[in-house]
Write a protein that holds these residues in place. Structure first.
Motif, PDB file in Angstrom:
ATOM      1  N   ARG A  58       0.380  10.753  -2.138  1.00 17.45           N
ATOM      2  CA  ARG A  58       1.312   9.804  -2.742  1.00 17.45           C
ATOM      3  C   ARG A  58       0.585   8.481  -2.765  1.00 17.45           C
ATOM      4  NH1 ARG A  58       6.856  11.589  -2.437  1.00 17.45           N
ATOM      5  NH2 ARG A  58       7.433   9.587  -3.340  1.00 17.45           N
ATOM      6  N   GLY A  59       0.612   7.786  -3.896  1.00 19.16           N
ATOM      7  CA  GLY A  59      -0.077   6.505  -3.958  1.00 19.16           C
ATOM      8  C   GLY A  59       0.228   5.765  -5.239  1.00 19.16           C
ATOM      9  N   GLY A  60      -0.438   4.622  -5.384  1.00 18.91           N
ATOM     10  CA  GLY A  60      -0.271   3.778  -6.551  1.00 18.91           C
ATOM     11  C   GLY A  60       0.653   2.610  -6.270  1.00 18.91           C
ATOM     12  N   GLY A  61       0.607   1.637  -7.180  1.00 16.86           N
ATOM     13  CA  GLY A  61       1.521   0.510  -7.081  1.00 16.86           C
ATOM     14  C   GLY A  61       1.063  -0.609  -6.171  1.00 16.86           C
ATOM     15  N   GLY A  62      -0.215  -0.566  -5.745  1.00 14.39           N
ATOM     16  CA  GLY A  62      -0.692  -1.611  -4.857  1.00 14.39           C
ATOM     17  C   GLY A  62      -0.009  -1.549  -3.502  1.00 14.39           C
ATOM     18  N   LEU A  63      -0.235  -2.571  -2.704  1.00 11.14           N
ATOM     19  CA  LEU A  63       0.346  -2.577  -1.365  1.00 11.14           C
ATOM     20  C   LEU A  63       1.867  -2.621  -1.413  1.00 11.14           C
ATOM     21  CD1 LEU A  63      -0.922  -2.478   1.469  1.00 11.14           C
ATOM     22  CD2 LEU A  63      -0.515  -4.941   1.612  1.00 11.14           C
ATOM     23  N   ALA A  64       2.407  -3.381  -2.358  1.00 12.27           N
ATOM     24  CA  ALA A  64       3.863  -3.484  -2.460  1.00 12.27           C
ATOM     25  C   ALA A  64       4.488  -2.168  -2.875  1.00 12.27           C
ATOM     26  CB  ALA A  64       4.234  -4.572  -3.467  1.00 12.27           C
ATOM     27  N   GLY A  65       3.711  -1.309  -3.495  1.00 13.13           N
ATOM     28  CA  GLY A  65       4.236  -0.030  -3.950  1.00 13.13           C
ATOM     29  C   GLY A  65       4.187   1.073  -2.915  1.00 13.13           C
ATOM     30  N   GLN A  66       3.732   0.779  -1.714  1.00 18.39           N
ATOM     31  CA  GLN A  66       3.664   1.777  -0.636  1.00 18.39           C
ATOM     32  C   GLN A  66       5.040   1.892   0.005  1.00 18.39           C
ATOM     33  OE1 GLN A  66       0.397   3.377  -0.195  1.00 18.39           O
ATOM     34  NE2 GLN A  66       0.512   2.302  -2.161  1.00 18.39           N
ATOM     35  N   THR A  67       5.781   2.887  -0.418  1.00 20.60           N
ATOM     36  CA  THR A  67       7.183   2.978  -0.024  1.00 20.60           C
ATOM     37  C   THR A  67       7.367   3.780   1.267  1.00 20.60           C
ATOM     38  OG1 THR A  67       7.597   5.025  -1.236  1.00 20.60           O
ATOM     39  CG2 THR A  67       7.811   2.948  -2.466  1.00 20.60           C
ATOM     40  N   ASP A  68       8.520   3.614   1.867  1.00 26.09           N
ATOM     41  CA  ASP A  68       8.875   4.427   3.031  1.00 26.09           C
ATOM     42  C   ASP A  68       8.965   5.898   2.648  1.00 26.09           C
ATOM     43  OD1 ASP A  68       8.958   2.166   4.552  1.00 26.09           O
ATOM     44  OD2 ASP A  68      11.149   2.028   4.636  1.00 26.09           O
ATOM     45  N   GLU A  69       9.408   6.179   1.430  1.00 22.89           N
ATOM     46  CA  GLU A  69       9.488   7.563   0.969  1.00 22.89           C
ATOM     47  C   GLU A  69       8.089   8.191   0.933  1.00 22.89           C
ATOM     48  OE1 GLU A  69      10.910  10.211  -2.903  1.00 22.89           O
ATOM     49  OE2 GLU A  69      11.088   8.015  -2.925  1.00 22.89           O
ATOM     50  N   ASP A  70       7.114   7.423   0.437  1.00 21.84           N
ATOM     51  CA  ASP A  70       5.732   7.911   0.439  1.00 21.84           C
ATOM     52  C   ASP A  70       5.283   8.251   1.860  1.00 21.84           C
ATOM     53  OD1 ASP A  70       5.503   7.555  -2.291  1.00 21.84           O
ATOM     54  OD2 ASP A  70       4.541   5.588  -2.124  1.00 21.84           O
ATOM     55  N   PHE A  71       5.549   7.343   2.777  1.00 18.91           N
ATOM     56  CA  PHE A  71       5.119   7.527   4.160  1.00 18.91           C
ATOM     57  C   PHE A  71       5.736   8.788   4.760  1.00 18.91           C
ATOM     58  CE2 PHE A  71       5.909   6.727   8.727  1.00 18.91           C
ATOM     59  CZ  PHE A  71       4.590   6.712   9.160  1.00 18.91           C
ATOM     60  N   HIS A  72       7.030   8.966   4.570  1.00 16.19           N
ATOM     61  CA  HIS A  72       7.710  10.119   5.163  1.00 16.19           C
ATOM     62  C   HIS A  72       7.311  11.425   4.477  1.00 16.19           C
ATOM     63  CE1 HIS A  72      10.020   7.818   7.998  1.00 16.19           C
ATOM     64  NE2 HIS A  72      10.467   7.027   7.047  1.00 16.19           N
ATOM     65  N   THR A  73       6.889  11.340   3.229  1.00 18.83           N
ATOM     66  CA  THR A  73       6.395  12.527   2.525  1.00 18.83           C
ATOM     67  C   THR A  73       5.041  12.958   3.059  1.00 18.83           C
ATOM     68  OG1 THR A  73       7.604  11.966   0.503  1.00 18.83           O
ATOM     69  CG2 THR A  73       5.717  13.441   0.273  1.00 18.83           C
ATOM     70  N   LEU A  74       4.191  11.995   3.404  1.00 17.08           N
ATOM     71  CA  LEU A  74       2.838  12.295   3.871  1.00 17.08           C
ATOM     72  C   LEU A  74       2.765  12.565   5.366  1.00 17.08           C
ATOM     73  CD1 LEU A  74       0.914   9.589   1.815  1.00 17.08           C
ATOM     74  CD2 LEU A  74       0.912  12.055   1.403  1.00 17.08           C
ATOM     75  N   LEU A  75       3.720  12.073   6.122  1.00 22.63           N
ATOM     76  CA  LEU A  75       3.659  12.176   7.581  1.00 22.63           C
ATOM     77  C   LEU A  75       3.571  13.607   8.106  1.00 22.63           C
ATOM     78  CD1 LEU A  75       3.588  10.412  10.085  1.00 22.63           C
ATOM     79  CD2 LEU A  75       6.099  10.496  10.149  1.00 22.63           C
ATOM     80  N   PRO A  76       4.176  14.618   7.466  1.00 22.42           N
ATOM     81  CA  PRO A  76       4.040  15.978   7.993  1.00 22.42           C
ATOM     82  C   PRO A  76       2.601  16.456   8.168  1.00 22.42           C
ATOM     83  CG  PRO A  76       5.844  15.911   6.431  1.00 22.42           C
ATOM     84  CD  PRO A  76       5.174  14.570   6.363  1.00 22.42           C
ATOM     85  N   ALA A  77       1.675  15.933   7.387  1.00 25.86           N
ATOM     86  CA  ALA A  77       0.269  16.317   7.569  1.00 25.86           C
ATOM     87  C   ALA A  77      -0.216  15.914   8.959  1.00 25.86           C
ATOM     88  CB  ALA A  77      -0.597  15.677   6.491  1.00 25.86           C
ATOM     89  N   PHE A  78       0.170  14.735   9.403  1.00 23.20           N
ATOM     90  CA  PHE A  78      -0.190  14.279  10.746  1.00 23.20           C
ATOM     91  C   PHE A  78       0.583  15.053  11.806  1.00 23.20           C
ATOM     92  CE2 PHE A  78       0.315  10.741  14.058  1.00 23.20           C
ATOM     93  CZ  PHE A  78      -0.857  11.074  14.703  1.00 23.20           C
ATOM     94  N   ASP A  79       1.854  15.318  11.529  1.00 25.44           N
ATOM     95  CA  ASP A  79       2.659  16.091  12.474  1.00 25.44           C
ATOM     96  C   ASP A  79       2.042  17.467  12.725  1.00 25.44           C
ATOM     97  OD1 ASP A  79       4.553  14.076  12.692  1.00 25.44           O
ATOM     98  OD2 ASP A  79       5.849  14.905  11.134  1.00 25.44           O
ATOM     99  N   ALA A  80       1.487  18.073  11.681  1.00 29.66           N
ATOM    100  CA  ALA A  80       0.878  19.400  11.826  1.00 29.66           C
ATOM    101  C   ALA A  80      -0.383  19.337  12.681  1.00 29.66           C
ATOM    102  CB  ALA A  80       0.554  19.983  10.458  1.00 29.66           C
ATOM    103  N   VAL A  81      -1.170  18.286  12.533  1.00 26.88           N
ATOM    104  CA  VAL A  81      -2.354  18.112  13.370  1.00 26.88           C
ATOM    105  C   VAL A  81      -1.949  17.998  14.835  1.00 26.88           C
ATOM    106  CG1 VAL A  81      -4.287  16.565  13.896  1.00 26.88           C
ATOM    107  CG2 VAL A  81      -3.713  17.069  11.513  1.00 26.88           C
ATOM    108  N   ARG A  82      -0.931  17.204  15.099  1.00 26.97           N
ATOM    109  CA  ARG A  82      -0.463  17.020  16.474  1.00 26.97           C
ATOM    110  C   ARG A  82       0.086  18.316  17.052  1.00 26.97           C
ATOM    111  NH1 ARG A  82       3.864  14.254  16.884  1.00 26.97           N
ATOM    112  NH2 ARG A  82       3.530  13.594  19.038  1.00 26.97           N
ATOM    113  N   ALA A  83       0.964  18.970  16.289  1.00 24.24           N
ATOM    114  CA  ALA A  83       1.645  20.155  16.817  1.00 24.24           C
ATOM    115  C   ALA A  83       0.667  21.301  17.064  1.00 24.24           C
ATOM    116  CB  ALA A  83       2.745  20.596  15.854  1.00 24.24           C
TER     117      ALA A  83
END
Length: 213
Positions: free
Chosen positions: A84-109
């Motif tokens: 998920r990306g685009g829109g510059g820094l202001a375009g980095q939404t919470d929705e983007d973050f929560h969509t991508l976070l499972p990749a990190f969760d899988a590494v941890r788990a």
């Protein structure tokens, strides 16, 4: 050492990379355990020769339960990704973050659930797929790069844990944790690097960041 007769867990394996890795590992004589959240999407992996398990790779509880059932495992690769990306820094939404976070969760788990099994193996391997964006993050991909950077930091901490456990036990290092970085992931570049994880001694491989062609 080789991948032959190794048990390899591909967590979140229903992507093109997961299918390519499963085929290559099975052809090389490995026992592949492929996880996903959809039995239907796992069916092609079963057809290739993998043992399939419907399980959430982002859940420590699910991965711990799977680790207990599998027993010995020689390698774990969490393959959950996304962009998920685009829109510059202001375009980095919470929705983007929560969509991508499972990749990190899988590494941890996965790393936590299978830590004991990988250290018990005579050649345990933990590996993640990251991005060259970590080395040069851009405003439009800040969220993506941040999640990948967190995953890399965790994976390098796994490497330190492997080294410390071996040192404290007075034993040679047998487990290695590795980061693969890709600009745009091509299964054809990932597959040979995964197969080669057993071509190098753990002491030389542990904590390496390998850029894929």
């Amino acid at each position: 050492m080789s991948v032959t007769d190794r048990t390899v867990l591909l967590a979140g394996a229903t992507s093109a990379s997961g299918i390519a890795l499963t085929r290559a590992l099975v052809d090389a004589g490995a026992r592949v355990v492929a996880t996903g959240r959809s039995a239907e999407r796992l069916a092609p992996l079963r057809a290739i020769g993998a043992r399939v398990e419907v399980a959430d790779a982002t859940s420590l509880e699910a991965m711990t339960e799977l680790a207990a059932r599998l027993g010995g495992v020689d390698a774990v690769l969490p393959l959950i990704g996304g962009w998920r990306g685009g829109g510059g820094l202001a375009g980095q939404t919470d929705e983007d973050f929560h969509t991508l976070l499972p990749a990190f969760d899988a590494v941890r788990a996965t790393s936590r659930a299978f830590d004991t099994a990988l250290r018990a193996s005579d050649a345990g391997r933990f590996a993640i797929v990251s991005s060259t964006a970590v080395g040069r993050p851009l405003a439009g991909g800040a969220t993506y790069a941040a999640v990948k950077a967190a995953s890399e930091a965790w994976t390098r901490a796994v490497a330190q844990g492997f080294a410390k456990a071996a040192r404290d036990a007075g034993e040679p290092l047998r487990a290695a944790s590795v980061v693969f970085r890709a600009k745009a992931l091509d299964p054809e570049s990932l597959v040979p690097q995964v197969l080669a994880l057993w071509d190098v001694d753990a002491a030389a491989l542990n904590d390496q960041v390998i850029t894929l062609d």
